[in-house]
Design a protein around this motif. Sequence first.
Motif, PDB file in Angstrom:
ATOM      1  N   THR A 267     -13.567 -12.428   5.059  1.00 12.30           N
ATOM      2  CA  THR A 267     -11.772 -13.071   4.604  1.00 12.30           C
ATOM      3  C   THR A 267     -11.232 -11.715   4.236  1.00 12.30           C
ATOM      4  O   THR A 267      -9.858 -11.756   4.074  1.00 12.30           O
ATOM      5  CB  THR A 267     -12.101 -14.126   2.945  1.00 12.30           C
ATOM      6  N   CYS A 268     -11.550 -10.850   3.576  1.00 13.59           N
ATOM      7  CA  CYS A 268     -11.307  -9.755   3.784  1.00 13.59           C
ATOM      8  C   CYS A 268     -11.055  -8.644   4.476  1.00 13.59           C
ATOM      9  O   CYS A 268     -10.143  -7.342   4.081  1.00 13.59           O
ATOM     10  CB  CYS A 268     -11.490  -8.955   1.871  1.00 13.59           C
ATOM     11  N   CYS A 269     -11.753  -8.715   5.192  1.00 15.20           N
ATOM     12  CA  CYS A 269     -11.733  -7.716   6.196  1.00 15.20           C
ATOM     13  C   CYS A 269     -10.134  -6.944   6.972  1.00 15.20           C
ATOM     14  O   CYS A 269      -9.919  -6.125   7.133  1.00 15.20           O
ATOM     15  CB  CYS A 269     -12.931  -7.740   7.311  1.00 15.20           C
ATOM     16  N   THR A 270      -9.957  -8.413   7.897  1.00 15.73           N
ATOM     17  CA  THR A 270      -8.547  -8.264   7.847  1.00 15.73           C
ATOM     18  C   THR A 270      -7.347  -7.505   7.184  1.00 15.73           C
ATOM     19  O   THR A 270      -6.561  -6.912   7.356  1.00 15.73           O
ATOM     20  CB  THR A 270      -8.335  -9.555   8.837  1.00 15.73           C
ATOM     21  N   GLN A 271      -6.965  -8.398   6.232  1.00 16.24           N
ATOM     22  CA  GLN A 271      -6.947  -7.745   5.037  1.00 16.24           C
ATOM     23  C   GLN A 271      -6.418  -6.338   4.520  1.00 16.24           C
ATOM     24  O   GLN A 271      -6.007  -5.940   3.989  1.00 16.24           O
ATOM     25  CB  GLN A 271      -6.877  -8.970   3.662  1.00 16.24           C
ATOM     26  N   LEU A 272      -7.822  -5.901   4.394  1.00 13.11           N
ATOM     27  CA  LEU A 272      -7.969  -4.102   3.825  1.00 13.11           C
ATOM     28  C   LEU A 272      -7.584  -3.575   5.519  1.00 13.11           C
ATOM     29  O   LEU A 272      -6.852  -2.651   5.459  1.00 13.11           O
ATOM     30  CB  LEU A 272      -9.527  -4.146   4.324  1.00 13.11           C
ATOM     31  N   CYS A 273      -7.350  -3.952   6.635  1.00 13.07           N
ATOM     32  CA  CYS A 273      -7.392  -2.825   7.304  1.00 13.07           C
ATOM     33  C   CYS A 273      -5.632  -2.419   7.937  1.00 13.07           C
ATOM     34  O   CYS A 273      -5.014  -1.696   8.079  1.00 13.07           O
ATOM     35  CB  CYS A 273      -7.353  -4.013   9.268  1.00 13.07           C
ATOM     36  N   THR A 274      -5.066  -3.914   7.743  1.00 15.14           N
ATOM     37  CA  THR A 274      -3.172  -4.463   7.410  1.00 15.14           C
ATOM     38  C   THR A 274      -3.058  -3.544   6.439  1.00 15.14           C
ATOM     39  O   THR A 274      -2.148  -2.824   7.021  1.00 15.14           O
ATOM     40  CB  THR A 274      -3.050  -5.661   7.404  1.00 15.14           C
ATOM     41  N   ILE A 275      -3.679  -3.202   5.358  1.00 14.91           N
ATOM     42  CA  ILE A 275      -3.134  -3.006   4.332  1.00 14.91           C
ATOM     43  C   ILE A 275      -3.384  -1.019   4.416  1.00 14.91           C
ATOM     44  O   ILE A 275      -2.069  -0.126   4.106  1.00 14.91           O
ATOM     45  CB  ILE A 275      -4.378  -2.870   3.139  1.00 14.91           C
ATOM     46  N   LEU A 276      -4.767  -1.218   5.190  1.00 12.17           N
ATOM     47  CA  LEU A 276      -4.897   0.073   5.417  1.00 12.17           C
ATOM     48  C   LEU A 276      -3.460   1.245   6.510  1.00 12.17           C
ATOM     49  O   LEU A 276      -3.425   1.689   6.423  1.00 12.17           O
ATOM     50  CB  LEU A 276      -6.130   0.932   6.003  1.00 12.17           C
ATOM     51  N   THR A 277      -3.226   0.247   7.354  1.00  8.20           N
ATOM     52  CA  THR A 277      -2.180   1.005   8.200  1.00  8.20           C
ATOM     53  C   THR A 277      -1.355   0.627   8.275  1.00  8.20           C
ATOM     54  O   THR A 277      -0.397   1.211   8.341  1.00  8.20           O
ATOM     55  CB  THR A 277      -2.095  -0.678   9.727  1.00  8.20           C
ATOM     56  N   PHE A 278      -1.143   0.283   7.272  1.00  7.46           N
ATOM     57  CA  PHE A 278       0.373  -0.048   6.303  1.00  7.46           C
ATOM     58  C   PHE A 278       0.247   1.581   5.559  1.00  7.46           C
ATOM     59  O   PHE A 278       1.420   2.567   5.649  1.00  7.46           O
ATOM     60  CB  PHE A 278       0.696  -0.213   4.887  1.00  7.46           C
TER      61      PHE A 278
END
Length: 329
Positions: free
Chosen positions: A257-268
Amino acid sequence: MQETLFCKRVGHLLPYSMSDSYTTDFTNPSTFILLGIPGLEAANFCIFCTMYVIAIFENFTILFIEKMDPSLHGPMYYFLCMLASSDLVLSTSILLKTLSIFLFNSREIDFSACLTQLYFIHSFSVMESGIFVTIALDRYVGICDPLSYSATLTNPVVAKIVPDVVLHGGILVLPYTFLARWWTYCRTNIIPHSYCEHRAVVKLACIDTHISSYYGLSVAIWVTGLDVIFIAVSYIQILRAIFSLPTKGARLKNFGTCCTQLCTILTFYIPVIFSSLTYHFGHSVDLQFYVLMVNVYLLVPPHAKPHHLRAKDQTDPGQAAPALYSYRE
């Protein structure tokens, strides 16, 4: 002397008929010249054009699916739609002009248009940071306190969060444009960038611009910095809750649930932090590499969000949250 050398260095990148006028002294130019990414125009046109088309398609797809599917009319998906809308504005604000530089060698941009682009890029960047905070809040309540989810994140609450996030970014960035218009420009009107970035524009002023620098630094520290701290604390608590689950299947389901969100946040955030550190300390960083990096957070995050919809079963708070609560019991 340095400005003269710089102008000579980039003069071959501009049409011969224009380059002479851009290297002479002037006061408050009516136009600026965007260099794009010197030496990489041919390669990056295809890359940027492809990524822009994909970003537009994917973000419009998110908005369409959320509107058409009643099961997605919930807080997390509203926040995802806010993120998609913000990315549409961000990528369009920068890439339409960038692509015209690559394709038509159209490097001129009107002074007012430059400040308008500056405002939209920075205000929606601040808004996007605020949206990531709301997503982190949504996941924190949904995973760490699932029984209060429906009572905490109601539609009226979400309706109040949305204008707060928009006003938060729109008002904080207004001084950027007011101060930039106030300064006197007499060095050069060449911006070694692919868009009108605030610090790149202010550096061309020929008077003391410490007010702009201090205000920009304060926004970075007290807004983006606090957002990052809140997001980090939220996801630390979320991960602690996930890894405390007794079964591997439950841990994997909620971690996904959180993995993709964390990747998106990090790339920002990583390119934003890199850009800030490079501006203050990395004077030896190659110009091409720097410009590429500061474009990343406008191009890469829009391609990560569709995974949230494809992983609907994992991200639906109505399903995942009660399941987590039962495991925790």
